[in-house]
Design a protein around this motif. Structure first.
Motif, PDB file in Angstrom:
ATOM      1  N   GLU A 371      44.458  38.086  41.677  1.00 38.40           N
ATOM      2  CA  GLU A 371      44.549  38.606  43.033  1.00 38.40           C
ATOM      3  C   GLU A 371      43.390  39.553  43.269  1.00 38.40           C
ATOM      4  O   GLU A 371      42.980  40.289  42.359  1.00 38.40           O
ATOM      5  CB  GLU A 371      45.865  39.359  43.252  1.00 38.40           C
ATOM      6  N   ILE A 372      42.865  39.550  44.480  1.00 41.10           N
ATOM      7  CA  ILE A 372      41.825  40.493  44.873  1.00 41.10           C
ATOM      8  C   ILE A 372      42.232  41.158  46.179  1.00 41.10           C
ATOM      9  O   ILE A 372      43.008  40.610  46.962  1.00 41.10           O
ATOM     10  CB  ILE A 372      40.461  39.812  45.030  1.00 41.10           C
ATOM     11  N   ASN A 388      39.344  45.475  44.635  1.00 39.04           N
ATOM     12  CA  ASN A 388      40.299  45.587  43.544  1.00 39.04           C
ATOM     13  C   ASN A 388      40.597  44.198  43.001  1.00 39.04           C
ATOM     14  O   ASN A 388      40.721  43.235  43.767  1.00 39.04           O
ATOM     15  CB  ASN A 388      41.598  46.242  44.028  1.00 39.04           C
ATOM     16  N   TYR A 389      40.730  44.102  41.690  1.00 38.89           N
ATOM     17  CA  TYR A 389      40.980  42.825  41.034  1.00 38.89           C
ATOM     18  C   TYR A 389      42.100  42.998  40.017  1.00 38.89           C
ATOM     19  O   TYR A 389      42.178  44.022  39.328  1.00 38.89           O
ATOM     20  CB  TYR A 389      39.715  42.335  40.325  1.00 38.89           C
ATOM     21  N   THR A 390      42.961  41.990  39.924  1.00 39.30           N
ATOM     22  CA  THR A 390      44.019  42.007  38.922  1.00 39.30           C
ATOM     23  C   THR A 390      44.456  40.574  38.655  1.00 39.30           C
ATOM     24  O   THR A 390      44.141  39.659  39.424  1.00 39.30           O
ATOM     25  CB  THR A 390      45.225  42.842  39.397  1.00 39.30           C
ATOM     26  N   SER A 391      45.152  40.384  37.549  1.00 39.60           N
ATOM     27  CA  SER A 391      45.793  39.107  37.270  1.00 39.60           C
ATOM     28  C   SER A 391      47.106  39.404  36.559  1.00 39.60           C
ATOM     29  O   SER A 391      47.472  40.566  36.362  1.00 39.60           O
ATOM     30  CB  SER A 391      44.902  38.214  36.393  1.00 39.60           C
ATOM     31  N   LEU A 392      47.799  38.373  36.153  1.00 41.79           N
ATOM     32  CA  LEU A 392      49.059  38.583  35.448  1.00 41.79           C
ATOM     33  C   LEU A 392      48.859  39.259  34.102  1.00 41.79           C
ATOM     34  O   LEU A 392      49.803  39.835  33.546  1.00 41.79           O
ATOM     35  CB  LEU A 392      49.787  37.252  35.274  1.00 41.79           C
ATOM     36  N   VAL A 393      47.633  39.220  33.559  1.00 41.77           N
ATOM     37  CA  VAL A 393      47.372  39.867  32.271  1.00 41.77           C
ATOM     38  C   VAL A 393      46.311  40.964  32.357  1.00 41.77           C
ATOM     39  O   VAL A 393      46.160  41.741  31.416  1.00 41.77           O
ATOM     40  CB  VAL A 393      46.956  38.834  31.201  1.00 41.77           C
ATOM     41  N   THR A 394      45.584  41.061  33.451  1.00 44.06           N
ATOM     42  CA  THR A 394      44.521  42.065  33.610  1.00 44.06           C
ATOM     43  C   THR A 394      44.998  43.199  34.506  1.00 44.06           C
ATOM     44  O   THR A 394      45.358  42.959  35.665  1.00 44.06           O
ATOM     45  CB  THR A 394      43.254  41.435  34.223  1.00 44.06           C
ATOM     46  N   PRO A 395      45.024  44.437  34.010  1.00 42.90           N
ATOM     47  CA  PRO A 395      45.452  45.561  34.840  1.00 42.90           C
ATOM     48  C   PRO A 395      44.574  45.716  36.087  1.00 42.90           C
ATOM     49  O   PRO A 395      43.432  45.241  36.126  1.00 42.90           O
ATOM     50  CB  PRO A 395      45.314  46.767  33.899  1.00 42.90           C
ATOM     51  N   TRP A 396      45.127  46.402  37.082  1.00 43.09           N
ATOM     52  CA  TRP A 396      44.382  46.628  38.319  1.00 43.09           C
ATOM     53  C   TRP A 396      43.036  47.272  37.990  1.00 43.09           C
ATOM     54  O   TRP A 396      42.957  48.275  37.284  1.00 43.09           O
ATOM     55  CB  TRP A 396      45.180  47.530  39.257  1.00 43.09           C
ATOM     56  N   SER A 397      41.971  46.688  38.538  1.00 46.90           N
ATOM     57  CA  SER A 397      40.610  47.125  38.242  1.00 46.90           C
ATOM     58  C   SER A 397      39.854  47.334  39.550  1.00 46.90           C
ATOM     59  O   SER A 397      40.005  46.558  40.498  1.00 46.90           O
ATOM     60  CB  SER A 397      39.890  46.078  37.395  1.00 46.90           C
ATOM     61  N   VAL A 398      39.016  48.356  39.573  1.00 39.01           N
ATOM     62  CA  VAL A 398      38.210  48.681  40.745  1.00 39.01           C
ATOM     63  C   VAL A 398      36.756  48.339  40.436  1.00 39.01           C
ATOM     64  O   VAL A 398      36.199  48.805  39.431  1.00 39.01           O
ATOM     65  CB  VAL A 398      38.339  50.169  41.124  1.00 39.01           C
TER      66      VAL A 398
END
Length: 690
Positions: A371-372, A388-398
């Motif tokens: 998700e973005i 912002n970027y995230t996935s089911l395994v990647t924590p929320w990232s800026v």
């Protein structure tokens, strides 16, 4: 196995039995007998007594899981960096950010002038405002264009009615006036003295826009606009260029926008294009043009533009034409770039157009599901896009992305304490086949050492309404289930917009049952593929997702061991027939107008409350908020009472009503963790993993 079963719990505890007071409800010559209609009267002492009795019963039944709840709470909290800092963003001469402190439930909003090494100035500490309140929610938080004043609003009971305040940031003194019963929408004029705010009607619909001049009595505020049509929601905002204020009027399927020079806030709003049934359009500004995203002759939306001096429809010209397989979901403007957000094949994409040259490129992302979302981008004259970027395994990232060089910089990945290693988890996309042959996307996340060789406890969730695409996003809370061998799945069912606008329209109105049969197909697919079994499968959903849970447990209770319905919209027909209730008339364009016999009978055929029958149901946990303005507390309360009276099983059924909150449950991060721990404990108990 668990230390006790639900059957054992119920041998010593008797659930509350609600009194039946039959009331006949008639529509289109059809009579419905509602035994629990009386629960709508919150002034009836019997209503509060019933809710309190259900809460006491829930607490007693769950008492043996108290240690487990504490363990889960400690686990979830232990993954959170309690003292933390957001990534600062620049606006003018200031860097703005928020931070949290260990032991404090709410955020602290701050800024620094000139550089990140400058002294910190605290703008607002939510923790101080929340003192003495069981519930606290911050609505508006906007600094004036000259950076000297702060507008903020607060709600202390969950009813989503906010009191608006104005703070002088130099003197730390509040202005004498405060404005009660405001809503979320608010904007400053560019003079930093004039503000616009909205208020709601009796049905909780924002319908009036007022203009206020700071330092003047609120009874002198000017009513700028009143929208009398009950189907429309009024909002106010500002273009990214800060050149114009935009007054937006939106129903579920139609919109209308008016604009005003932000440098002349006492002027008159001008219409861009009058509403036309079924036509939506959304406006951004760049240079001499308004850029207009619209579904006119374009189910997946197209991007048009019109001169600011002549913005009506006859002057609209195509910028990006309609495409059958790509949906435009939003547009952001910068001084030299347009950023166009699109969705294709179930995934979000970001398209960048360089305005002077017309050159375009896409920003790419590495994972199969993700998700973005746009981050804080208050600066117009910049080449940097924050997302912002995230996935089911990647924590929320800026990330900061250079729109010219195409370089990206990771500014922060949300820390997950306790040694989280994302390589030990797997996310993947599956497809189930609906009864009509339509492939339905399914997202899965699970521990790497799990395989579908034997049934696992599996938690399946979905939403499927309002064109909301369920995000494949990370949750550190979820690790408490994954690390116990639970598989988690998201059903991207029709009624959302994962696969475009048609995906949404194929799950609304007289197609609504597709939402439920899609979800059932996903459950069956997971069982058939060996991931789980009916004795291991749990489902959960909130609000309209709670409607989903209620509908599928009526249709196929045999598929599920346990179900959690949070603030579920389950009394569909009675609620939407009543135009005095919050948002009911607006909902006619989502579910259908039940004053039409065709819609009435169709809605009645799936409404969870109306279709409770004498059959076995899964173990169930139902939640409600006493002050909920979106799904009134009586919907889950009535549903629970009717289930108790009719179900033929001995599975546990619990109703938990938050007596001091609204639709979103408890406020404050620690109370929210307690709620999550409670629900997880219920699931683990039912799975025999307690």
């Amino acid at each position: 196995m668990s230390r006790f079963s639900s059957r054992e719990a119920l041998t010593t505890l008797q659930p509350p039995i609600a009194e039946k007071r039959p009331q006949v409800l008639t529509a289109h010559g059809d009579e419905r007998v509602d035994d629990y209609y009386w629960m709508r009267d919150r002034d009836d002492p019997a209503v509060m007594a019933y809710l309190e009795a259900e809460n006491a019963y829930t607490e007693a039944v769950m008492q043996p899981t108290t240690d487990l709840q504490t363990k889960l709470y400690d686990e979830i909290l232990g993954r959170i960096q309690e003292t933390d800092l957001s990534v600062p963003y620049r606006k003018g001469d200031y860097y703005y950010y928020s931070r949290t402190e260990e032991g404090k439930a709410y955020s602290i909003f701050c800024r620094k002038k000139g550089s990140l090494d400058a002294p910190e100035e605290v703008l607002l500490d939510e923790n101080l405002l929340a003192e003495g309140h069981e519930y606290f929610d911050l609505g508006v938080l906007q600094v004036s264009p000259d950076h000297r004043l702060l507008a903020y609003s607060i709600d202390t009971n969950g009813a989503e009615l906010f009191t608006l305040y104005f703070l002088d940031l130099a003197t730390r003194e509040l202005y004498a006036e405060s404005i009660p019963d405001t809503y979320y929408s608010f904007v400053w004029g560019n003079d930093s003295r004039t503000v616009f705010y909205t208020q709601v009607d009796a049905a909780h619909r924002p319908h009036k826009l007022f203009r206020h001049t700071l330092g003047t009595p609120i009874d002198q505020d000017v009513l700028v606009f009143h929208e009398p049509d009950d189907a429309y929601h009024l909002g106010i905002g500002k273009t990214a260029s800060e050149a114009y204020l935009l007054l937006s009027l939106n129903s579920k399927v139609t919109s209308e926008v008016h604009f005003l020079d932000a440098n002349n806030p006492t002027g008159e709003f001008k219409l861009i294009q009058a509403r036309s049934p079924g036509v939506e359009y959304y406006v951004e500004h760049h240079g001499e043009y308004f850029y207009i995203t619209t579904n006119q002759d374009a189910i997946n939306f197209q991007l048009l533009r019109a001169p600011v001096s002549r913005p009506s429809r006859e002057n609209w010209e195509t910028v990006i034409p309609h495409r059958e397989t790509v949906m435009i979901t939003g547009v952001s403007a910068f001084a030299r770039h347009l950023v166009i957000y699109e969705r294709q094949g179930g995934l979000e994409t970001v398209r960048v157009r360089h305005m002077p040259s017309g050159d375009e490129h896409y920003i790419t992302f590495p994972e199969p599901t993700y998700e973005i979302g746009e981050g804080a981008n208050p600066e117009y004259d910049t080449n940097t896009l924050r997302f912002n970027y995230t996935s089911l395994v990647t924590p929320w990232s800026v990330f900061d992305y250079d729109l010219e060089t195409r370089d990206r910089e990771l500014k922060k990945e949300t820390p997950v304490l306790g040694g989280y290693d994302k390589t030990q988890y797997v996310s993947q996309r599956l497809e189930a086949i609906a009864p009509d042959g339509t492939p339905i996307p399914l997202s899965l996340v699970y521990r790497k050492d799990l395989q579908p060789t034997e049934p696992h406890p599996l938690l399946l969730t979905g939403y499927g309404s309002y064109g909301y695409s369920y995000p494949d996003s990370f949750s550190s809370t979820r690790l408490s289930l994954l690390d116990r061998g639970v598989v988690m799945a998201i059903a991207h069912i029709r009624g959302g917009a994962e696969l475009g606008r048609k995906w949404y329209e194929d799950g609304k109105f007289l197609n609504k049952k597709n939402t439920f049969t899609d979800f059932i197909a996903c459950a069956e697919h997971l069982i058939d593929r060996g991931w789980t079994s009916p004795q291991h499968l749990a489902i959960t959903g909130g609000s309209a997702g709670g409607l989903l849970v209620g509908a599928v447990v009526n249709l196929r209770p045999d598929l599920f061991r346990v179900a959690i319905a949070d603030v579920p919209f389950v009394d569909v027909v009675t609620t939407i027939l009543d135009p005095s209730l919050p948002l009911s008339v607006m909902e006619w364009e989502e579910w259908g107008n039940p004053n039409d016999p065709a819609f009435y009978h169709y809605m009645k055929s799936y409404s969870p409350y109306d279709n409770v029958t004498a059959q076995d149901y899964p173990a169930m946990l139902v939640t409600a908020g006493l002050n909920d303005p979106r799904v009134s507390y009586w919907e889950p309360a009535k549903w629970t009472a009717k289930l108790r009276a009719l179900k033929t099983d001995s599975n546990v059924l619990l109703l938990k009503t938050n007596m001091g909150a609204g639709h979103s449950g408890a406020s404050g991060r620690y109370e929210r963790i307690k709620e999550a721990a409670f629900e997880y404990a219920f699931l683990l108990w039912q799975w025999g993993l307690a």
